[in-house]
Design a protein around this motif. Structure first.
Motif: not given
Length: 508
Positions: A160, A193, A195-196, A219, A299, A303-304, A308
């Protein structure tokens, strides 16, 4: 199955000044929960966008009384602190703090403790783990054996914007097109990630009361660190990186090497490296039974990285690995005058009238540091930064969280923002290695004609004879360093004002 009434859920977040804690608070608020933050310095939370919606209390996880007060009336307690950089006895500190927290949570009637720890390899005995992973695992076990139901989340590398793992990966890949690397770059890892991680943390508050266990977080991608660097190069549109492995590089040497290349200091890089020596892959994904994955989650690694990098480019990094204060960093109040009870105080004062608007001057002051530099003899600052890193300090490369805006508690190279009054005052406290306490204060006001006035103070409170020797040894350079800084800040404000006026003028 029974569970807490989420309509009135009251959550405590420890470590709210840190990387994960500072991001978890707004997520909990968005979920409709009431939030109390416990921090050693609650004032550092006041400038966060969510500060007025959360309660902040003073407390230290090693102090039973303050922990007990903070836990009063709490349903779910998030434990997001560790003593990783507090010295050689950090394992004992972590152990005692977790025991205090668990016992006080029981007394306060807390319904659940949620702890974010590290993912440990299944086939490695405890004695073979790094001190960092061993301590994280022990803290998790303390909570699981306590009288309060616990959710222990175990993650490996968190990707992140602003995370230590992301910045280590980013700087190693961007700065070294050809790398001589240790053997741990071939170790398989399951990154996740941020956010997860936050989604699982928030969701853990709703777990049924009978759940008391650990969960692996990861992930969808399993890859080596070398593959992670090559994937970063692709996502960041960099040329292919050439990697040569050197097996004799120890974790200590690797930490020093990373400290030279990246903003992450050796004291933090070494435990990160030690965690990468073993394969860390999830053994299960049973967290999804209690916190279901929405479509497209967790994700993927690419994508992570993309998210970021976009945050970095848009200057929207909410928190950074350096958000938390360094253990042992000075916390004494700023002395109000040279006769304060603490003893000797050396002061370097500068004042200038500036032929610019106060707003232009303030923008220069608030934009100081990081890529903008320190408006002074650059070589002197670079050398001071390297000297600080050589003795285990942070150096200059922590940079800024935001290119234009500062808030209380932000790290700023080897300083930290102690006080900011927008448009008027910026006070920085030194976190470099010094034989004393140091502050740098910059003021902006205006005279009767509306012109800006700039005032600057550098203060130093020496510790012992070495502190006095240090001040007198560097004082001959103050005219160049601090005097030059005042003049160049004033000049930059004049130029900014001129550029603004020129931009606003219609030449036609």
């Amino acid at each position: 199955m029974s569970g807490p009434d989420t309509r009135s859920l009251h959550c405590l977040v420890t470590g709210a000044t840190g990387y994960i804690g500072g991001r978890l608070v707004p997520e909990l608020l968005d979920a409709g929960y009431r939030v109390r933050c416990m921090a050693r310095s609650p004032d550092k939370l006041r400038d966060h966008p969510w500060a007025r919606h959360a309660e902040a209390v003073r407390g230290d996880v090693t102090d039973p009384d303050s922990v007990g007060c903070a836990l009063r009336g709490i349903d779910v307690a998030y434990y997001l602190v560790h003593a990783l950089r507090a010295g050689d006895d950090f394992e004992e500190t972590d152990r005692k703090a977790a025991q205090v927290f668990a016992e006080r949570a029981r007394v306060a009637g807390v319904r659940r403790i949620v702890y974010l720890g590290g993912l440990t390899p299944a086939d490695v005995p405890e004695s073979g783990l790094s001190p960092h992973l061993r301590s994280r695992a022990e803290v998790g076990e303390i909570f699981l054996r306590s009288a309060v139901p616990a959710t222990v989340l175990r993650a490996a590398v968190i990707i992140g914007s602003g995370s230590a793992s992301f910045e280590m990966l980013r700087y190693l890949t961007e700065r070294l097109p050809v790398m001589v690397t240790p053997s741990w770059v071939s170790t398989r890892i399951q990154p996740i990630g941020v956010r997860d991680v936050l989604r699982y943390l928030v969701g853990s508050a709703r777990m049924p009361d009978e759940v008391n266990r650990a969960f692996d977080l990861g992930g969808p991608d399993i890859m080596t660190y070398e593959q992670m660097m090559q994937r970063y190069a692709v996502v960041a549109r960099l040329p292919h990186r050439f990697i040569l492995r050197v097996p004799m590089l120890t974790p200590r040497l690797s930490g020093l090497w990373i400290g030279l290349i990246t903003p992450v200091p050796p004291s933090l890089a070494r435990p990160l490296v030690e965690s990468l020596r073993h394969e860390v892959i999830c053994g299960e994904h049973e967290i999804a039974r209690y916190v279901p994955d929405p479509p497209g989650a967790p994700i993927g690694f690419d994508q992570a990285l993309t998210l970021a990098l976009q945050r970095v480019r848009d200057a929207q990094v909410a928190t950074r690995w350096s958000s938390a204060s360094l253990p042992g960093a000075p916390s004494d109040p700023l002395p109000s005058d040279p006769d304060w009870a603490g003893g000797s105080l050396y002061v370097d004062r500068r004042a200038l009238a500036v032929d610019a608007s106060p707003n232009a001057l303030w923008q220069v002051i608030e934009g100081i540091g990081g890529d903008n530099g320190w408006y002074s003899f650059p070589l002197a600052w670079v050398v001071r930064g390297w000297l600080d890193r050589l003795v285990g300090g942070t150096g200059l490369r922590r940079g800024r969280r935001d290119a234009a805006r500062l808030r209380v508690g932000d790290s700023l190279d080897f300083w930290r923002v102690e006080e900011i009054e927008p448009g008027r005052l910026l006070r920085l406290r030194a976190e470099m290695r010094l034989p004393g306490l140091a502050w740098l204060e910059m003021n902006c006001d205006q005279d009767e004609q509306g012109r800006a006035r700039y005032r600057q103070r550098a203060l130093f409170h020496p510790h012992g004879l070495l502190g006095h020797v240090y001040w007198w040894s560097v004082s001959p350079f103050h005219a160049v360093v601090f005097g030059g800084m005042a003049r160049n800040i004033a000049q930059a404000a004049v130029q900014a004002d001129a550029a603004h006026d020129g931009h606003g003028t219609n030449p036609g």
